[in-house]
Enzyme design. Structure first.
Site, PDB file in Angstrom:
ATOM      1  N   GLU A 157      30.217  -8.810  -1.768  1.00 16.62           N
ATOM      2  CA  GLU A 157      31.140  -9.715  -2.114  1.00 16.62           C
ATOM      3  C   GLU A 157      32.463  -8.945  -1.755  1.00 16.62           C
ATOM      4  O   GLU A 157      32.580  -7.660  -2.034  1.00 16.62           O
ATOM      5  CB  GLU A 157      31.443  -9.988  -3.459  1.00 16.62           C
ATOM      6  CG  GLU A 157      30.253 -10.902  -4.196  1.00 16.62           C
ATOM      7  CD  GLU A 157      30.307 -11.499  -5.685  1.00 16.62           C
ATOM      8  OE1 GLU A 157      31.122 -10.926  -6.168  1.00 16.62           O
ATOM      9  OE2 GLU A 157      29.533 -12.315  -6.053  1.00 16.62           O
ATOM     10  N   HIS A 183      32.769 -16.534  -6.604  1.00 15.56           N
ATOM     11  CA  HIS A 183      32.762 -15.730  -7.940  1.00 15.56           C
ATOM     12  C   HIS A 183      33.700 -16.178  -8.794  1.00 15.56           C
ATOM     13  O   HIS A 183      34.277 -15.374  -9.413  1.00 15.56           O
ATOM     14  CB  HIS A 183      32.636 -14.241  -7.853  1.00 15.56           C
ATOM     15  CG  HIS A 183      31.818 -13.624  -8.665  1.00 15.56           C
ATOM     16  ND1 HIS A 183      31.007 -12.351  -8.372  1.00 15.56           N
ATOM     17  CD2 HIS A 183      31.683 -13.886 -10.120  1.00 15.56           C
ATOM     18  CE1 HIS A 183      30.339 -11.994  -9.734  1.00 15.56           C
ATOM     19  NE2 HIS A 183      30.883 -12.832 -10.695  1.00 15.56           N
ATOM     20  N   ARG A 223      23.807 -13.467 -11.036  1.00 14.74           N
ATOM     21  CA  ARG A 223      23.728 -12.445 -10.126  1.00 14.74           C
ATOM     22  C   ARG A 223      22.891 -12.534  -8.875  1.00 14.74           C
ATOM     23  O   ARG A 223      21.954 -13.100  -9.055  1.00 14.74           O
ATOM     24  CB  ARG A 223      23.300 -11.082 -10.875  1.00 14.74           C
ATOM     25  CG  ARG A 223      24.415 -10.556 -11.766  1.00 14.74           C
ATOM     26  CD  ARG A 223      25.644 -10.052 -11.317  1.00 14.74           C
ATOM     27  NE  ARG A 223      26.521  -9.590 -12.181  1.00 14.74           N
ATOM     28  CZ  ARG A 223      27.548 -10.132 -12.789  1.00 14.74           C
ATOM     29  NH1 ARG A 223      27.534 -11.452 -12.465  1.00 14.74           N
ATOM     30  NH2 ARG A 223      28.209  -9.482 -13.803  1.00 14.74           N
TER      31      ARG A 223
END
Length: 343
Positions: free
Chosen positions: A289, A308, A260
């Site tokens: 994001e 991601h 993260r």
């Protein structure tokens, strides 16, 4: 039992429903709802907001307000399950098809006596594979070389050309040694690296099984050639890698993050990268994001960035609801304690 399955753009309600029927039988009553943000961009933005701010930051479908009332078990993936939805629910269990439960108001669930279950280790294989890939890509300029060649440039010089080396003999520091950290260690065993681990909760005897040594966070940051983060983001771990930790890294060291973004102080890392205080970074997760178009990372020559992708394989998505529901059924059949429940 009555199941409410909540799909999203990554894991559909049809897939969740099929898993319920396979594990609990074809007679299981299932209601399907899908969370459908206006666009993929909105989905990723809302998902990012929920990760940082909790389920109240999301926009779940209106039909959930009524659907939650009649379910014994709620199964979700990324769809936020807020305090409002939980207070309207009569469910006994909420199952999350992820390793984290940031999209569920766990405190509200606890007040109502609803057990919340996560899916531990569900994407561990995928993330650990991707972590090794990022290490190699950053170390050997795989992505940057590909990008240059696509543009017609036969590029042989890179930001790390002065210190680019082999994996063998490097010291790799792993921050966090859960499911993913252990698999990364296992997969690194063939690279002949020196492995050190920072994890306040790990037993040193466990590390011996992986030919790894325990280290303090300070020792790991100062000694590692590659640092890979595998900790869970919480109030305690937010900004775990800050200015102090980054300042202690070798000027040739790489920072890899498939966990993260909030585990790293963004400003401290940007300063270190922009001024080449460290060798570089390979990042699959970001503070907002999708990554903003004007973010400085887009212009840096010492980073490898991916959108991601680490845990996003079809194998992971397809098996996750089955893992979760098998564990729930096992608990219902035996009432044995399960680490998958949030306490």
């Amino acid at each position: 039992m009555k199941f409410l399955v909540i799909g999203d753009p990554m894991l559909s309600s049809k897939t969740l429903s099929a898993a319920v029927h396979e594990i609990f039988g074809s007679n299981a009553e299932v209601k399907e709802v899908n969370w459908k943000p206006k666009s993929e961009e909105e989905f990723w933005y809302l998902r990012s907001q929920v990760e940082k701010l909790g389920p109240g930051a999301g926009k779940p479908p209106e039909e959930l307000n009524e659907a939650v009332e009649d379910a014994d078990v709620i199964v979700t993936h990324h769809t936020p399950v807020s305090e409002k939805l939980i207070n309207a629910s009569n469910a006994s269990y909420i199952g999350v098809c992820r390793g984290g439960v940031e999209n569920v108001d766990v405190k509200a669930a606890a007040k109502k006596g609803i057990k919340v279950m996560r899916t531990m280790g569900r994407n561990a294989e995928a993330v650990s594979d991707f972590t090794i890939a990022l290490m190699l890509a950053q170390l050997r300029n795989v992505a940057k070389g590909h990008e240059a060649l696509i543009k017609g440039e036969w590029k042989k010089k890179y930001a790390n050309s002065g210190f680019m080396g082999d994996m063998a003999g490097k010291t790799v520091g792993l921050i966090g040694f859960g499911y993913i950290g252990k698999l990364v260690a296992k997969k690194l065993s063939g690279f002949d690296v020196n492995l050190i681990v920072y994890d306040p909760f790990i037993n040193e005897d466990v590390l011996k099984e992986y030919n790894a040594k325990v280290a303090s966070l300070e020792e790991l940051c100062s000694q590692s050639d590659i640092i890979s983060i595998h900790a869970r983001l919480s109030q305690e771990t937010k900004g775990l890698i800050g200015k102090k930790e980054i300042s202690s890294m070798k000027s040739t060291a790489y920072l890899v993050n498939t966990a993260r973004a909030g585990l790293i102080d963004e400003a401290a890392l940007m300063d270190a990268l922009e001024n080449h205080k460290i060798g570089g970074a390979a990042l699959d997760v970001f503070w907002t994001e999708p990554l903003q178009e004007d973010h400085p990372l887009h212009k840096m020559d010492n980073v490898t960035i991916t959108p991601h992708l680490a845990g996003a394989t079809n194998d992971t998505f397809n098996k996750t609801p089955y893992l979760l529901l098998r564990e729930l059924k096992k608990y219902l059949d035996t009432h044995e304690e399960s680490k998958w429940f949030i306490k």
